[in-house]
Structures are given as structure tokens and as C-alpha cells.
Design an enzyme around this catalytic site. Structure first.
Site, PDB file in Angstrom:
ATOM      1  N   LYS A 167     -26.913   6.905  36.262  1.00 33.94           N
ATOM      2  CA  LYS A 167     -27.975   7.915  36.802  1.00 33.94           C
ATOM      3  C   LYS A 167     -28.540   8.531  35.756  1.00 33.94           C
ATOM      4  O   LYS A 167     -27.929   9.072  35.114  1.00 33.94           O
ATOM      5  CB  LYS A 167     -27.237   8.513  38.020  1.00 33.94           C
ATOM      6  CG  LYS A 167     -26.173   9.243  37.720  1.00 33.94           C
ATOM      7  CD  LYS A 167     -25.593  10.018  38.620  1.00 33.94           C
ATOM      8  CE  LYS A 167     -24.468  10.966  38.410  1.00 33.94           C
ATOM      9  NZ  LYS A 167     -23.237  10.325  38.162  1.00 33.94           N
TER      10      LYS A 167
ATOM     11  N   ASP B 154     -21.975   3.282  32.756  1.00 31.81           N
ATOM     12  CA  ASP B 154     -23.228   4.351  33.125  1.00 31.81           C
ATOM     13  C   ASP B 154     -24.293   3.951  32.246  1.00 31.81           C
ATOM     14  O   ASP B 154     -24.684   2.829  31.561  1.00 31.81           O
ATOM     15  CB  ASP B 154     -22.668   5.394  32.351  1.00 31.81           C
ATOM     16  CG  ASP B 154     -21.718   6.215  33.324  1.00 31.81           C
ATOM     17  OD1 ASP B 154     -21.823   6.152  34.426  1.00 31.81           O
ATOM     18  OD2 ASP B 154     -21.287   7.260  32.629  1.00 31.81           O
TER      19      ASP B 154
ATOM     20  N   MET C 273     -29.291  17.345  26.755  1.00 30.53           N
ATOM     21  CA  MET C 273     -30.223  17.109  28.171  1.00 30.53           C
ATOM     22  C   MET C 273     -31.060  18.158  27.988  1.00 30.53           C
ATOM     23  O   MET C 273     -31.269  18.856  29.085  1.00 30.53           O
ATOM     24  CB  MET C 273     -29.194  16.862  29.127  1.00 30.53           C
ATOM     25  CG  MET C 273     -28.325  15.818  29.398  1.00 30.53           C
ATOM     26  SD  MET C 273     -27.033  15.771  30.841  1.00 30.53           S
ATOM     27  CE  MET C 273     -25.983  17.228  30.110  1.00 30.53           C
TER      28      MET C 273
END
Length: 265
Positions: free
Chosen positions: A67, A45, A180
Site C-alpha cells: 500500500k 510490500d 515519507m
């Protein structure tokens, strides 16, 4: 008559989900190292430290499938397809994921799809950034009378919105780790202010445990300004709670003003 027989190598598909930890390559578990050493293919990742790829054999195929928030180059559906195809054709696939595979990392989804193809799977947990990164900053999740529990909440859910769970968490006295969420700091701090927690201590940790780590510590009322001043960007996590007052950078004067305000009421 002598028949020429062509010996075919038997491929035994296997998928191992490995948690790479928060960023420092030394935080990978020993079991994770052992898995990488036997990998035929490594799918890794965006937030995985690429130094970990050195544990894989030289002949292993290493494929970046990361991503970030604004990048949909590798959809989850594509990652699932690559993982299955490589396992069926090459054997042991190590799916190397940042943090822990089962903490906001869709690890169960990848295991579920693998098992739907009857591919044997193994899960190797990693140090989640939600716990490891604050710990490295000497911020405990629970401590004495400051906090008896903790929440780990996503700042942005699948719909791109603030998780409804955060509104509930903000009402508690628990330590709250928001992943996030730095891009939505204004909206997130507004939730805490609405609960009368403008003076609640906050830590923001960018690139935790890595050589690019950046930390700011303040209170709900001023943390957005500090983030802009220090140019904090994603990936970063937020820690809300009285336990943040234990951080060496926390200014005790904030606590003093908070106590005064409480006494006035």
C-alpha cells in the site's frame, strides 16, 4: 478388518519478518535469502523489489499486499489476517518488507499479532533506507564536527500530519532524515526556516539504491524548486544537515554565503 488410514501432512505455522532493504536486490541479507528459500507463502510490500521473489520456491504462493500513501486496498488489519491465515494453513510465511521491518514498517505489530496466535516468529533485519540510502550517496550520519548524532523522523504521521518530533529535531545540529515527507516539502522547509536554517544543506533521494534513483542536492531555501525542476516524487527521503555538504553535488558557494551571513550577525 483393515482400516484405511489417510495420512495428513502436518502444517507447522511459522512467520518470518524479512527486511528487503531499500531497493537494490543485492542488498538483501544472506539470512533473508535463506528464509525465502524455505517459504510456503511470501507476502510482500509495494516497495519490495520483485526480483527477490525468485529466491522463493516455484511452488510458493506470492501475494502482493503493498500500500502506498493514497492506497488503502490492503489495510494493516487485512495484512495481519492474511499472514495468520496463511501460516495456519500453509506453514512458513515470509513477510517481506522494504527497508527494515522495525523502522516505520509496523513490524512489531505484525510480530505481536502472530505471537497472540502462538505462532513462532523470527525477525531478520534489513538495511533501512534511512541509513543505507544516504550512505550510498556518501552522506554520513555523523562526521567530525558537522554532526554528532542523527534523527530519523516520519514526514507524515498516522494522522496525516507532520510529526511534532520534526519541530524538535529542526532545533538541533543533528543530521535529520525525513521519510515519507517529499509531498510536504513546503511545510517541512518552513520549519527549518523558522529556526534560521535557510542555508542548511539538503539532499532528496528518490528510489534510493534502485535503477530509477534520482538525487537533488541543495539548501533549505531552494530545495523545493529543485524537487519540482527534477520531478522528484515519492518514494523519496530527505536528508537535512551539514553532512550533506560532503556530497559531490553540493555547491560550496552555499557554504560561503552561509558563513558570510553568520559573520554579519
Amino acid at each position: 478388518m483393515i482400516l484405511n488410514q489417510i495420512e495428513k501432512q502436518t502444517v507447522e505455522p511459522q512467520i518470518t519478518l524479512v527486511g528487503a532493504g531499500p531497493g537494490d536486490p543485492d542488498l538483501l541479507t544472506l539470512k533473508g535469502v535463506k528464509a525465502l528459500k524455505t517459504a510456503a507463502v511470501v507476502l510482500y510490500d509495494a516497495l519490495v523489489n520483485e526480483a527477490l521473489l525468485n529466491f522463493a520456491p516455484d511452488h510458493a504462493i506470492k501475494i502482493y499486499v503493498g500500500k502506498r500513501s493514497d492506497d488503502e486496498t490492503f489495510s494493516q488489519e487485512l495484512v495481519n489476517k492474511l499472514m495468520i491465515d496463511y501460516a495456519l494453513n500453509y506453514g512458513h510465511v515470509v513477510r517481506l518488507k522494504s527497508g527494515d521491518p522495525f523502522v516505520f514498517a509496523r513490524g512489531y505489530e505484525e510480530i505481536d499479532i502472530a505471537e497472540s496466535y502462538s505462532i513462532p516468529t523470527t525477525i531478520i533485519p534489513g538495511i533501512s533506507s534511512a541509513l543505507g540510502v544516504p550512505g550510498l550517496q556518501k552522506i554520513p550520519m555523523v562526521y567530525s564536527k558537522l554532526s554528532e548524532s542523527f534523527w530519523v523522523v516520519t514526514g507524515t504521521n498516522a494522522a496525516g500530519e507532520i510529526s511534532p518530533d520534526l519541530y524538535v529535531a529542526a532545533k538541533s545540529n543533528a543530521t535529520i532524515v525525513v521519510l515519507m515527507g517529499v509531498e510536504k516539502i513546503a511545510a517541512i522547509t518552513a520549519i527549518f526556516k523558522a529556526e534560521g536554517k535557510a542555508d542548511l544543506p539538503v539532499a532528496v533521494i528518490e528510489n534510493g539504491s534502485s535503477t530509477q534513483e534520482n538525487v537533488v542536492v541543495g539548501v533549505v531555501e531552494t530545495i523545493e524548486e529543485l524537487i519540482v525542476e527534477k520531478n522528484i516524487t515519492s518514494p523519496a527521503l530527505l536528508v537535512f544537515g551539514q553532512v550533506v555538504s560532503l556530497h559531490p553535488q553540493f555547491n560550496p558557494i552555499h557554504q560561503f554565503y552561509s558563513i558570510l551571513q553568520q559573520e554579519e550577525y
